[in-house]
Design a protein around this motif. Structure first.
Motif, PDB file in Angstrom:
ATOM      1  N   ALA A   1      34.571  10.858   5.183  1.00 17.68           N
ATOM      2  CA  ALA A   1      35.875  10.193   5.055  1.00 17.68           C
ATOM      3  C   ALA A   1      36.966  11.184   4.650  1.00 17.68           C
ATOM      4  CB  ALA A   1      35.773   9.068   4.024  1.00 17.68           C
ATOM      5  N   GLU A   2      36.601  12.112   3.729  1.00 17.74           N
ATOM      6  CA  GLU A   2      37.594  13.058   3.225  1.00 17.74           C
ATOM      7  C   GLU A   2      38.189  13.930   4.328  1.00 17.74           C
ATOM      8  OE1 GLU A   2      37.064  16.025  -0.175  1.00 17.74           O
ATOM      9  OE2 GLU A   2      36.364  14.087  -0.990  1.00 17.74           O
ATOM     10  N   HIS A   3      37.408  14.163   5.380  1.00 14.47           N
ATOM     11  CA  HIS A   3      37.906  15.006   6.481  1.00 14.47           C
ATOM     12  C   HIS A   3      38.363  14.166   7.673  1.00 14.47           C
ATOM     13  CE1 HIS A   3      36.692  18.519   4.246  1.00 14.47           C
ATOM     14  NE2 HIS A   3      35.593  17.853   3.940  1.00 14.47           N
ATOM     15  N   GLY A   4      38.506  12.854   7.415  1.00 16.62           N
ATOM     16  CA  GLY A   4      39.056  11.971   8.452  1.00 16.62           C
ATOM     17  C   GLY A   4      38.086  11.668   9.579  1.00 16.62           C
ATOM     18  N   VAL A   5      36.776  11.841   9.310  1.00 15.81           N
ATOM     19  CA  VAL A   5      35.797  11.574  10.365  1.00 15.81           C
ATOM     20  C   VAL A   5      35.175  10.197  10.134  1.00 15.81           C
ATOM     21  CG1 VAL A   5      33.681  12.351  11.490  1.00 15.81           C
ATOM     22  CG2 VAL A   5      35.278  14.031  10.539  1.00 15.81           C
ATOM     23  N   SER A   6      35.388   9.318  11.087  1.00 16.52           N
ATOM     24  CA  SER A   6      34.884   7.959  10.950  1.00 16.52           C
ATOM     25  C   SER A   6      33.407   7.898  11.354  1.00 16.52           C
ATOM     26  CB  SER A   6      35.748   7.057  11.834  1.00 16.52           C
ATOM     27  OG  SER A   6      35.154   5.813  11.973  1.00 16.52           O
ATOM     28  N   ILE A   7      32.632   7.193  10.553  1.00 13.71           N
ATOM     29  CA  ILE A   7      31.191   7.078  10.837  1.00 13.71           C
ATOM     30  C   ILE A   7      30.937   5.842  11.691  1.00 13.71           C
ATOM     31  CG2 ILE A   7      28.930   6.596   9.787  1.00 13.71           C
ATOM     32  CD1 ILE A   7      29.797   8.315   7.426  1.00 13.71           C
ATOM     33  N   GLN A   8      30.192   6.029  12.764  1.00 21.35           N
ATOM     34  CA  GLN A   8      29.857   4.885  13.603  1.00 21.35           C
ATOM     35  C   GLN A   8      28.556   4.247  13.125  1.00 21.35           C
ATOM     36  OE1 GLN A   8      29.639   5.369  17.983  1.00 21.35           O
ATOM     37  NE2 GLN A   8      27.703   4.277  17.739  1.00 21.35           N
ATOM     38  N   ASN A   9      27.636   5.117  12.675  1.00 21.41           N
ATOM     39  CA  ASN A   9      26.311   4.627  12.348  1.00 21.41           C
ATOM     40  C   ASN A   9      25.706   5.545  11.298  1.00 21.41           C
ATOM     41  OD1 ASN A   9      23.412   4.218  12.648  1.00 21.41           O
ATOM     42  ND2 ASN A   9      23.978   3.038  14.473  1.00 21.41           N
TER      43      ASN A   9
END
Ligand SMILES: NC(=O)c1ccc[n+]([C@@H]2O[C@H](COP(=O)([O-])OP(=O)(O)OC[C@H]3O[C@@H](n4cnc5c(N)ncnc54)[C@H](O)[C@@H]3O)[C@@H](O)[C@H]2O)c1
Ligand SMILES: N[C@@H](CCO)C(=O)O
Ligand code: NA
Length: 430
Positions: free
Chosen positions: A371-379
């Protein structure tokens, strides 16, 4: 039409054989006799796969390409020099040229294209990418009225054979490579194939033609398959994917709103339902996406003496016809003049496997790093427990730079023992 062939190895010997065996048929198709004028070799007495008629062999390639009576030159020596000088001499002397030399075209194509244009001669190289598969002509001619946005290719047979072996047998990279070498799919020095250099040269050629711009081999981001583990292949299987070495060429809009090209070669997970997943063993395929045509796939043998010679002969017939008609085919089309985007700006998805301590809060720490690097987790899922605990994350699209920062961050977390596998996910995998 007098033809000089430079090099009589795997491809050259098959070109010579076809020229000799099919001379009547070729003459009918071209509209003039097609005659073998000479074959340049390194050593006259070497063993070859074809019997070259008396008097046609020479060790003086330079003199052969400069002969006044030679109309067409086939360069199947490979490498940069003397291939480049010989092609330039042939063009300057008034011959048209066919080459299978991906390394040379990807490194210094514009020099050859300019020389061909200046000499008002043809320079064709269909065999340089994906051997027998017609892909350069479709990009140059069939799709000339469409807008190609993406080219995805499996363009190296050796690495596809190795990855396919790893997928079907659970073998590790070294074991699969040894088998590929025993069966003659991989060379004794497999570097150019397994480190992705061969595929990167082909990616540069595909991107240049697809997007009407200049992309050279050094512009292509490259990772080979030597680090792909049996674990990566098993992880791919768990999410319904297979690992392939992909050449990816994309038209992208950078952060400044300007259009650019992204060209890269690396192993990636693709869904088993993707058409490229069905490309097994040493076969090649190129998948294109364009505005009007939608998705197209070109499939077949990407290497081998005879298949590659088929592509060479196709070019030869075309340029022989052009010569008879006192014309040339379309030259280089590089009017778009696009910049090559840095890899950090390339948008990808990642599959990441992380060995963690199985304790309270680990999951949220890992999720926070993304989250801190703006990467959204799909799974995100946990596998195993205690000492065997592993978290497996599949991200949504993010830039390569964001994903790299996330990996660095993960490695610094105390509860993370090791990031064991990081691989890009392509081809619309869920
Ligand atoms: N083999 C394939 O499946 C394949 C597929 C696509 C493209 N190609 C390309 O085709 C070209 C030829 O590949 P190959 O597999 O036939 O290689 P090869 O090594 O079998 O043949 C090359 C031949 O050129 C000869 N040679 C080297 N220098 C020479 C010189 N100065 N004068 C005359 N002969 C010289 C060598 O002795 C050798 O016999 C390369 O550019 C390669 O990338 C090969
Ligand atoms: N070494 C290449 C063939 C020639 O391009 C391959 O494995 O596909
Ligand atoms: Na081809």
């Amino acid at each position: 039409m007098k033809v000089a062939v430079l090099g009589c190895g795997s491809v050259g010997s098959q070109v010579v054989r076809l020229l000799l065996e099919q001379s009547d048929e070729l003459a009918a198709r071209v509209g003039a006799p097609v005659e073998l004028a000479g074959v340049a070799v390194r050593r006259l007495e070497a063993a070859r796969e074809v019997e070259v008629p008396e008097g046609l062999l020479t060790t003086d390639a330079d003199a052969l390409v400069r002969r006044d009576d030679v109309d067409l030159v086939v360069e199947v020596i490979g490498g940069i020099e003397p291939a480049r000088s010989l092609i330039l001499a042939a063009l300057e002397g008034g011959a048209s040229v066919v080459s299978a030399n991906k390394a040379l075209v990807a490194e210094d194509g514009p020099t050859l294209f300019d020389a061909a244009q200046k000499a008002e001669r043809d320079f064709y190289y269909e065999a340089a990418v994906a051997g027998a598969i017609p892909i350069l002509r479709p990009l140059r001619e069939s799709l000339a009225g469409d807008n190609v946005s993406r080219v995805l290719g499996i363009v190296n047979g050796t690495t596809n054979f190795i990855l396919d072996k790893m997928d079907t047998s659970g073998a590790g990279f070294e074991e699969a490579l040894e088998e590929a070498q025993e069966l003659g799919y991989a060379e004794a020095d497999p570097t150019a194939d397994v480190e992705g250099f061969d595929a990167a040269a082909k990616a540069a050629i595909l991107a240049s033609l697809a997007f009407h711009t200049r992309v050279s081999a050094s512009d292509v981001y490259r990772e080979g398959i030597t680090e792909v583990t049996a674990g990566d292949v098993a992880s791919a299987r768990d999410i319904g994917c297979v690992v392939k070495l992909l050449a990816l060429c994309e038209l992208r809009t950078g952060p400044d709103g300007e259009r650019g090209v992204s060209a890269r070669v690396h192993p990636a997970m693709i869904p088993r339902s993707h058409p490229l997943a069905s490309v097994r063993e040493a076969y090649n395929a190129v998948f294109t996406e364009s505005e009007a045509a939608g998705q197209l796939m070109f499939y077949g043998p990407g290497a081998g003496g005879a298949p590659t010679a088929s592509a060479v002969l196709g070019d030869l017939v075309t340029i022989a016809r052009n010569r008879l008609a006192h014309t040339t085919g379309a030259g280089e089309s590089a009017h778009a003049d696009l910049t090559v985007l840095p890899m950090g700006e390339t948008v990808t998805r990642y599959h990441v496997a992380i060995d963690v301590d199985d304790k309270v809060g680990v999951l949220s720490q890992v999720a926070m790093a993304f989250a801190e690097h703006g990467v959204s987790i799909q799974n995100l899922r946990q596998e195993g427990r205690g000492d065997d605990a592993q978290l497996v994350v599949v991200s949504h699209e993010a830039t390569d730079a964001q994903l790299r920062e996330t990996m660095q961050h993960l490695e610094q977390l105390e509860s993370v023992r090791e990031v064991t596998s990081v691989m890009r996910v392509e081809g619309g995998a869920e």
